[in-house]
Design a protein around this motif. Structure first.
Motif, mmCIF file in Angstrom:
data_model
loop_
_atom_site.group_PDB
_atom_site.id
_atom_site.type_symbol
_atom_site.label_atom_id
_atom_site.label_comp_id
_atom_site.label_asym_id
_atom_site.label_seq_id
_atom_site.Cartn_x
_atom_site.Cartn_y
_atom_site.Cartn_z
ATOM 1 N N ARG A 95 9.533 8.230 -14.783
ATOM 2 C CA ARG A 95 10.661 9.195 -14.497
ATOM 3 C C ARG A 95 11.045 8.915 -12.944
ATOM 4 O O ARG A 95 12.141 9.634 -12.649
ATOM 5 N N GLY A 96 10.431 8.190 -12.146
ATOM 6 C CA GLY A 96 10.463 7.994 -10.829
ATOM 7 C C GLY A 96 10.354 8.962 -9.967
ATOM 8 O O GLY A 96 10.756 9.037 -8.864
ATOM 9 N N GLU A 97 9.483 9.986 -10.292
ATOM 10 C CA GLU A 97 9.008 11.159 -9.682
ATOM 11 C C GLU A 97 7.788 10.752 -8.919
ATOM 12 O O GLU A 97 7.415 11.766 -7.823
ATOM 13 N N ALA A 98 7.039 9.745 -8.914
ATOM 14 C CA ALA A 98 5.821 9.429 -8.014
ATOM 15 C C ALA A 98 6.176 8.657 -6.972
ATOM 16 O O ALA A 98 7.025 7.670 -7.012
ATOM 17 N N THR A 99 5.533 8.718 -6.210
ATOM 18 C CA THR A 99 5.544 7.816 -4.800
ATOM 19 C C THR A 99 4.476 6.723 -5.040
ATOM 20 O O THR A 99 3.163 7.164 -5.009
ATOM 21 N N LEU A 100 4.689 5.415 -5.229
ATOM 22 C CA LEU A 100 3.583 4.675 -5.512
ATOM 23 C C LEU A 100 3.041 3.743 -4.196
ATOM 24 O O LEU A 100 4.108 3.315 -3.213
ATOM 25 N N VAL A 101 2.031 3.526 -3.791
ATOM 26 C CA VAL A 101 1.326 3.022 -2.860
ATOM 27 C C VAL A 101 0.457 1.870 -3.210
ATOM 28 O O VAL A 101 -0.392 1.895 -3.973
ATOM 29 N N SER A 102 0.734 0.764 -2.649
ATOM 30 C CA SER A 102 -0.061 -0.578 -2.874
ATOM 31 C C SER A 102 -1.588 -0.437 -2.380
ATOM 32 O O SER A 102 -1.780 0.350 -1.494
ATOM 33 N N ALA A 103 -2.431 -0.921 -3.120
ATOM 34 C CA ALA A 103 -3.598 -1.128 -2.931
ATOM 35 C C ALA A 103 -4.044 -1.523 -1.451
ATOM 36 O O ALA A 103 -4.791 -0.997 -0.753
ATOM 37 N N ASP A 104 -3.083 -2.558 -1.032
ATOM 38 C CA ASP A 104 -3.280 -2.887 0.740
ATOM 39 C C ASP A 104 -3.322 -1.852 1.494
ATOM 40 O O ASP A 104 -3.659 -1.842 2.237
ATOM 41 N N VAL A 105 -2.070 -1.037 1.080
ATOM 42 C CA VAL A 105 -1.702 -0.175 2.135
ATOM 43 C C VAL A 105 -2.937 1.171 2.010
ATOM 44 O O VAL A 105 -3.348 1.593 2.908
ATOM 45 N N VAL A 106 -3.416 1.345 0.864
ATOM 46 C CA VAL A 106 -4.270 2.507 0.570
ATOM 47 C C VAL A 106 -5.297 2.007 1.186
ATOM 48 O O VAL A 106 -6.332 2.697 2.061
ATOM 49 N N PHE A 107 -5.877 0.686 1.298
ATOM 50 C CA PHE A 107 -7.302 0.301 1.973
ATOM 51 C C PHE A 107 -7.164 0.030 3.442
ATOM 52 O O PHE A 107 -7.919 0.270 4.343
ATOM 53 N N GLU A 108 -5.833 -0.362 3.954
ATOM 54 C CA GLU A 108 -5.516 -0.222 5.388
ATOM 55 C C GLU A 108 -5.684 1.078 5.791
ATOM 56 O O GLU A 108 -6.246 1.146 7.106
ATOM 57 N N ASN A 109 -5.005 2.053 5.217
ATOM 58 C CA ASN A 109 -5.054 3.317 5.796
ATOM 59 C C ASN A 109 -6.465 3.783 5.761
ATOM 60 O O ASN A 109 -7.077 4.676 6.887
ATOM 61 N N LEU A 110 -7.397 3.535 4.863
ATOM 62 C CA LEU A 110 -8.494 4.081 4.710
ATOM 63 C C LEU A 110 -9.298 3.639 5.774
ATOM 64 O O LEU A 110 -10.229 3.986 6.420
ATOM 65 N N HIS A 111 -9.418 2.224 5.836
ATOM 66 C CA HIS A 111 -9.837 1.498 6.998
ATOM 67 C C HIS A 111 -9.621 2.112 8.574
ATOM 68 O O HIS A 111 -10.663 2.160 9.178
ATOM 69 N N ARG A 112 -8.640 2.377 8.747
ATOM 70 C CA ARG A 112 -8.056 2.990 10.023
ATOM 71 C C ARG A 112 -8.876 4.372 10.230
ATOM 72 O O ARG A 112 -8.985 4.600 11.209
#
Length: 76
Positions: free
Chosen positions: A56-73
């Motif tokens: 429905r386009g109601e979710a904000t998708l985040v790529s795995a690369d971004v997730v791991f980059e944020n986690l690493h930070r």
């Protein structure tokens, strides 16, 4: 560690890789609560709900690369 457990470990180490994997799965399944079917059903409902939000386009998708980059930070 009890003698029975030591014996079991020794015997298990002599099994083939496939047999050890099957035995490991058996052991893990014995640790699951008896009502795990309800838990699995709830996760199925949750997964379907999340998929519907995406469609429905109601979710904000985040790529795995971004997730791991944020986690690493956050961890450094």
């Amino acid at each position: 560690m009890s003698l029975n457990l030591l014996e079991l470990e020794q015997k298990a180490s002599q099994l083939s890789a496939d047999e050890r994997a099957e035995f490991a799965l058996f052991l893990l399944e014995t640790l699951e609560p008896a009502d795990s079917g309800d838990i699995e059903k709830e996760w199925q409902i949750e997964a379907e709900s999340r998929l519907a939000e995406i469609k429905r386009g109601e979710a904000t998708l985040v790529s795995a690369d971004v997730v791991f980059e944020n986690l690493h930070r956050r961890l450094n």
